[in-house]
Write an enzyme that holds these catalytic residues in place. Sequence first.
Site, short mmCIF file in Angstrom:
data_model
loop_
_atom_site.label_atom_id
_atom_site.label_comp_id
_atom_site.label_asym_id
_atom_site.label_seq_id
_atom_site.Cartn_x
_atom_site.Cartn_y
_atom_site.Cartn_z
N SER A 591 0.85 -1.20 0.00
CA SER A 591 0.00 0.00 0.00
C SER A 591 0.88 1.25 0.00
O SER A 591 1.65 1.46 -0.94
CB SER A 591 -0.95 -0.05 1.20
N ASP A 666 -9.36 -4.58 -5.83
CA ASP A 666 -8.94 -3.64 -4.79
C ASP A 666 -9.77 -2.37 -4.92
O ASP A 666 -9.54 -1.56 -5.82
CB ASP A 666 -7.45 -3.35 -4.95
N HIS A 698 -7.70 -5.27 -1.36
CA HIS A 698 -6.45 -4.64 -0.93
C HIS A 698 -5.62 -5.57 -0.04
O HIS A 698 -4.39 -5.45 0.02
CB HIS A 698 -6.76 -3.33 -0.20
#
Length: 721
Positions: A591, A666, A698
Site C-alpha cells: 500500500s 482492490d 487490498h
Amino acid sequence: MRKYFILSLLFTGLATSLTAQDKQITLEEIWNGTFSTKGMDVLHSMKNGKQYSILNMDRESKTITVDKYDYSTLEKVETIVSTEDLDGISHFTSYTFSADESRMLLATDIEPVYRHSRLGIYYMYDIKSGKTQKIADHKIQEPTFSPDGKKVAFVYKNDIYIKDLETGKTDQITNDGEKNKIINGIADWVYEEEFSFVRAFQWNASGTHIAYIKFDESEVPQFTMDIYGTELYPSEQEFKYPKAGEKNAEVSLFVYDLENEGTEEVELNNAHYIPRIKWTNDKDILSAQVINRHQNALDLVFYNVKDKASEVVLHETDDAYIDITDNLTFLKDNSFIWTSEKDGYNHIYHYAKDGKLIRQVTSGPWEVTNYYGYDARTGRIFYQSVENGSINRDVYAIKLNGRKKQRLSSRQGTNSATFSADFSYFINSFSNVNTPPRYTLNNAKNGKELKEIVNNDALVQKVKAYGLPEKEFSTIHINGYDLNMWMIKPADFDPDKKYPLLMWQYSGPGSQQVANRWGSLNDYWYQMLAQQGYIVACVDGRGTGFKGAAFKKMTYKELGKYEVEDQIEAAREFGKRPYIDADRIGIWGWSYGGFMSSNCILKGNDVFKMAIAVAPVTNWRFYDTIYTERYMQTPQENASGYDENSPINHVEKLKGAYLLVHGTADDNVHVQNTMRMVEALVQANKQFDWAIYPDKNHGIFGGNTRLHLYTKMTNFIKKNL
C-alpha cells in the site's frame, strides 16, 4: 543450520557445550495458523461493572454462546444465549445489547461490503423470554437499539427504517435512497475508508429523535471494477469514488422527530465534511464536527432541536491538517473532553459546555495515543500514551484537574485496556517483542494485576524450537533525526561476514512499524529469511507517528519526498556497516509502503538492488479525496507535490529488479495504479516482474492466496538479493 551455545546451569555454574538443530520456519506454517495467538473475542463489559461477556465457540459441537463472567473470579456465571436454544439460528458472529441489557441483536449471514461495512440478517433475542424476532426478511445494515430497547433503527437500500419490537411494525423514515446517488444514515465509500465509520445515524438519549447524515453522491465520479468470478462473462462492481481534486458527495445533517414524524435539516453553513455526529447528554442537543475540504479548520457545532438553532462552540485550525478521533466525551454537566495536537503533541483538554477552555489535562513532549473514558465517581480520566518511550504504550489515569497522574500498567511494551462499565476493573492486553499477547484482570484504582485470563505460553514454547534471534531495537541518525528502527539478524550471525539486507517499511503519515510489541505473521517471514542468511531491518522515517505533530506533519504537501530520502539514506548508512553487503540491499512494502518501495528503487537506484511493491499507489492523482487532500491539498493547488513524488513519473530511473503485485478487486488502491505503472515501464523499455491476483481486494487473501504471494516474493528475493 547448526547452532552452538552454552547452557548455564544456574545453581551449579556448570557449563556444557551442546549442539542443537533448530527447526526451519516454512511459509506453509506461517499461513496455516501454526503461529496464531489466542485472544478474547467480542468482549463486552456489563453495565453493573462487575461482569463481562464473551462470544465463545465450541469447535466440537459447533455451538456458539455468549457467556457472562465475573470480573472478581473470572469464573463463568451463566450462558446468556446459545445456538442450541435458538430455533432457526445455527450460527451468529456478533452481538450487541440494548441499554438495559434485557435484549440482544444477533448478527447472522454476514457479508462484507467494503472494509468496515457489512450486510446481514439480524435477530432480536429477548433474554428473559428466550424468544427471537427477525428484524427484517432481507439483509440490512447497522441495526441499533433505541435507548429503551423497544425499537431498532436500521438501513436498507440507502434508506432508514425503524422497527417497533412491541408491535412488529416497521416505518420508513427516509424515501429518497438510491444506489450510487443518495445514501441516508450510512457513510459513503470514502467516509467509511478515511473517517472510519459506517453508521451515520444516532438516537438521542430519550429515543425521541434520530440524527442522520445524508450523502448526495449524484455528481461523484463513478468507478467500475471487473469481477471475473466463475461465470462465462465477468460482472462489474460500480461505486462512487472521488479521486483527489474531484467532486465529493454533498453532505447534509437532519433530525427526525419520531412523535411528529417530521424531519428538520441542521444548518451547518455548507459543511464540506461531517466526519462525526454525537448527541450530548442533553436529549435536545446534538453535536456535529464539521471540517473544510483542506481538513485544517474544524468546528464543533451544537444544534438544539427545540429552537432549531446551531452554535459553533469550538473552532480549531492547524497549519497542516486536523486528525478526526472518537475521543469527544460529554460529562454530566455537558462539559466535554477533547483531544488536540494544538500544543504540538496530542493531549487531553476539558471544555465547558459553551466551548470555553477549562484546562489542558495532560501535557508534555509525548502523545496520548488512546482515550478510554472518564469515571465520574472518582473524577479520573483513563488513557494510553507513549510517555514511557515512543515505541512503548502504557495505561494511565489522571484527575480531571490534571493532577495525580498514575501509571497503571507495569510491564514495558505495548499495553492497552478495556475497562469495566464502572471503571473499577480493566482487562489489560500486553505484549512486547519477546512476549505474545497476555490478558490480565487489573484493579483500576492502582493498576494491580489481580489474575491472568489468557496467555500464549504454549506459543512461546513452540517458537523456542526454531532458535529465532531477537528483534533488536535502536535508533539511526538520519537527516538530522534519530529515527526508530529494528533489525533481525541470523541466529548464527557472524560480524565478520557480509549479509544481504531487506528493508521493510510502511511510512504513511502518523503510522508506526517500529513498536515494542509481539510481531505479526510478517515477522515470521522475516525470521524465515534470517534463517536463510538475510538481515531484515525497518526504519520509521519522518512523517511517521507518536513523536509530535511537527515530526509527523513535516511531509505535508510532499508525500513521498522526505520519507523516501530517509529510507535511501538509511540504506546507505546500513551499507557502511561491515556486516552488510552494500551491493545487496532491497526494500519492500504494501500500500503506502509499496508506493515508498517503488520510489526508493527509482530515486535510490544506486542504493537498492531490488524492490517489491504490493498494492502500491503509483500516482496520488489516482487516490481518494479525503486521505490524499488531507496531506497534499488538491492536484490543482499542488501539482508539483503530486507529480514529483509519484513513482509513475520516474520509471526511466529503474535499474534493479522490481516486482509489482496487485489484486484486481482492490476497491481502495485501484489496480489502475499498477496498470498505469506497467504501461509507463513498458514504454520506458524497463524490464520488471509483476503478479495480478483476480478478484482479490487490498488485503490479497483467501484460500492459498497469501501462501502463493509470499512464495513468489520469497523466490524473488532469493533470485535478486
